[in-house]
Enzyme design. Structure first.
Site, PDB file in Angstrom:
ATOM      1  N   SER A  21      -5.630   5.538  -3.866  1.00  0.00           N
ATOM      2  CA  SER A  21      -5.451   6.957  -4.165  1.00  0.00           C
ATOM      3  C   SER A  21      -5.305   7.218  -5.656  1.00  0.00           C
ATOM      4  O   SER A  21      -4.600   6.506  -6.368  1.00  0.00           O
ATOM      5  CB  SER A  21      -4.212   7.486  -3.438  1.00  0.00           C
ATOM      6  OG  SER A  21      -3.958   8.829  -3.804  1.00  0.00           O
TER       7      SER A  21
ATOM      8  N   GLY B 245      -8.158   4.215   3.457  1.00  0.00           N
ATOM      9  CA  GLY B 245      -7.987   3.066   2.587  1.00  0.00           C
ATOM     10  C   GLY B 245      -9.029   2.919   1.501  1.00  0.00           C
ATOM     11  O   GLY B 245      -8.865   2.090   0.596  1.00  0.00           O
TER      12      GLY B 245
ATOM     13  N   ASP C 100       0.865  -1.178   0.000  1.00  0.00           N
ATOM     14  CA  ASP C 100       0.000   0.000   0.000  1.00  0.00           C
ATOM     15  C   ASP C 100       0.902   1.228   0.000  1.00  0.00           C
ATOM     16  O   ASP C 100       2.096   1.140   0.344  1.00  0.00           O
ATOM     17  CB  ASP C 100      -0.900  -0.013   1.233  1.00  0.00           C
ATOM     18  CG  ASP C 100      -1.833   1.185   1.298  1.00  0.00           C
ATOM     19  OD1 ASP C 100      -2.351   1.595   0.245  1.00  0.00           O
ATOM     20  OD2 ASP C 100      -2.020   1.730   2.404  1.00  0.00           O
TER      21      ASP C 100
ATOM     22  N   ASP D  35      -1.565  -0.752   6.072  1.00  0.00           N
ATOM     23  CA  ASP D  35      -1.744  -0.128   7.378  1.00  0.00           C
ATOM     24  C   ASP D  35      -3.208   0.130   7.684  1.00  0.00           C
ATOM     25  O   ASP D  35      -3.571   0.387   8.829  1.00  0.00           O
ATOM     26  CB  ASP D  35      -0.977   1.202   7.457  1.00  0.00           C
ATOM     27  CG  ASP D  35      -1.655   2.303   6.663  1.00  0.00           C
ATOM     28  OD1 ASP D  35      -1.900   3.389   7.217  1.00  0.00           O
ATOM     29  OD2 ASP D  35      -1.955   2.071   5.473  1.00  0.00           O
TER      30      ASP D  35
ATOM     31  N   ARG E 224     -11.690   7.472  -3.056  1.00  0.00           N
ATOM     32  CA  ARG E 224     -12.065   8.812  -2.604  1.00  0.00           C
ATOM     33  C   ARG E 224     -13.579   9.022  -2.512  1.00  0.00           C
ATOM     34  O   ARG E 224     -14.103   9.444  -1.472  1.00  0.00           O
ATOM     35  CB  ARG E 224     -11.464   9.853  -3.535  1.00  0.00           C
ATOM     36  CG  ARG E 224     -11.648  11.287  -3.082  1.00  0.00           C
ATOM     37  CD  ARG E 224     -11.248  12.248  -4.183  1.00  0.00           C
ATOM     38  NE  ARG E 224      -9.943  11.884  -4.736  1.00  0.00           N
ATOM     39  CZ  ARG E 224      -9.500  12.323  -5.913  1.00  0.00           C
ATOM     40  NH1 ARG E 224     -10.272  13.056  -6.683  1.00  0.00           N
ATOM     41  NH2 ARG E 224      -8.309  11.983  -6.333  1.00  0.00           N
TER      42      ARG E 224
ATOM     43  N   ASP F  25      -0.119   5.057   1.040  1.00  0.00           N
ATOM     44  CA  ASP F  25      -0.319   5.979   2.164  1.00  0.00           C
ATOM     45  C   ASP F  25      -0.275   5.234   3.490  1.00  0.00           C
ATOM     46  O   ASP F  25      -1.071   4.327   3.734  1.00  0.00           O
ATOM     47  CB  ASP F  25      -1.666   6.701   2.027  1.00  0.00           C
ATOM     48  CG  ASP F  25      -1.786   7.455   0.714  1.00  0.00           C
ATOM     49  OD1 ASP F  25      -0.832   8.172   0.365  1.00  0.00           O
ATOM     50  OD2 ASP F  25      -2.821   7.331   0.036  1.00  0.00           O
TER      51      ASP F  25
ATOM     52  N   ASN G  88      -3.961   9.967  -6.462  1.00  0.00           N
ATOM     53  CA  ASN G  88      -2.754  10.794  -6.437  1.00  0.00           C
ATOM     54  C   ASN G  88      -1.493   9.943  -6.346  1.00  0.00           C
ATOM     55  O   ASN G  88      -0.400  10.473  -6.185  1.00  0.00           O
ATOM     56  CB  ASN G  88      -2.785  11.756  -5.236  1.00  0.00           C
ATOM     57  CG  ASN G  88      -3.990  12.669  -5.243  1.00  0.00           C
ATOM     58  OD1 ASN G  88      -4.878  12.542  -4.395  1.00  0.00           O
ATOM     59  ND2 ASN G  88      -4.040  13.573  -6.196  1.00  0.00           N
TER      60      ASN G  88
END
Length: 253
Positions: A135, A57, A7, A193, A60, A9, A137
């Site tokens: 994400s 997680g 992952d 996470d 968006r 972020d 991004n």
């Protein structure tokens, strides 16, 4: 394991803290001005509860819907092309993305040394590596940190939308990454996470699901299905200090 899926972020980068701040700023501004909000619905967005339960997680727009629903609020979905000023699910999501990109440009991104040490060690030992993130991004974050060269594949929110993959906690993005790498799920490890990410790893019947307790949520990660929970990803390396020191210094690429 033949492949490891990271992952982004909260595992590779400290952007989860930036995302959380941007979500709070966006929702607090919206809630304070939303017509018809009662006192309960208009209370401030809580980083400790709302972000972890409804946002972390998830893709968006799913996060926007989930949080609004928790406050008894509803907005039309709109379109991903909606302006950030639009009063739609996509508009709010795009508003948050705009805030995040502003921070990305002005403050940059921090990486987690333990995750990079592990990724470099695995790459040096011919393990296939991919980044799997909800994400949209993800690409810009990897580029900003300069770590994109460590990974041969990126499956993010943009790719998921293009192909029509369900977001976490569905295992689709992880399964697609393993398929693209040509490795069976049973021979693949997932590192996450977020609780929804851990659930996605377990749902995909991957060989190993590692939970990274960046915020001391060991019990929750274990309950979500993590096979192993660590504070620092270097804990799962069984290598001599010379190799670890080499990965930390970036000599193994």
């Amino acid at each position: 394991y033949e492949a490891v899926l990271f992952d982004l972020d909260g595992v590779l980068t400290a952007t989860e803290k930036v995302h959380a701040r941007c979500w709070k700023r966006m929702f607090d501004n919206y809630l304070s001005s939303a017509a018809g909000c009662d006192v309960s619905a208009a209370r401030s967005f809580e980083l400790s509860d709302d972000y972890a339960v409804f946002i972390d997680g998830k893709p968006r727009y799913d996060g926007v819907r989930s949080f609004l629903s928790s406050r008894g609020l509803w907005l039309p979905d709109g379109s991903p092309a909606d302006l950030p000023s639009a009063e739609t699910v996509c508009g709010l999501g795009n508003r948050k993305s705009e805030l995040f990109n502003d921070v990305l440009q002005t403050e940059g991104v921090e990486t987690y040394p333990d995750a990079l040490a592990l990724a470099r060690y695995l790459k040096a030992h011919s393990v296939r590596l991919a980044v799997v993130s909800s994400s949209r991004n993800c690409g810009s974050v990897l580029e900003a940190t300069g770590i994109e060269r460590l990974f041969e594949l990126r499956v993010d929110g943009v790719v998921a939308r293009q192909i029509g993959l369900a977001g976490k906690p569905a295992p689709d993005t992880f399964l697609y990454a393993a398929q693209e790498l040509g490795v069976a799920p049973a021979s693949t490890a997932v590192i996450e996470d977020a609780l929804v990410g851990v659930r996605a790893g377990q749902a995909g019947t991957f060989g190993l699901v590692v939970g990274v307790a960046r915020a001391n949520e060991k019990v929750e990660l274990k309950a979500a299905g993590a096979d192993v929970v660590v504070d620092d990803l270097r804990e799962i390396l069984s290598v001599d200090e010379a190799v670890v020191a080499g990965t930390r210094s970036g000599t193994i690429e």
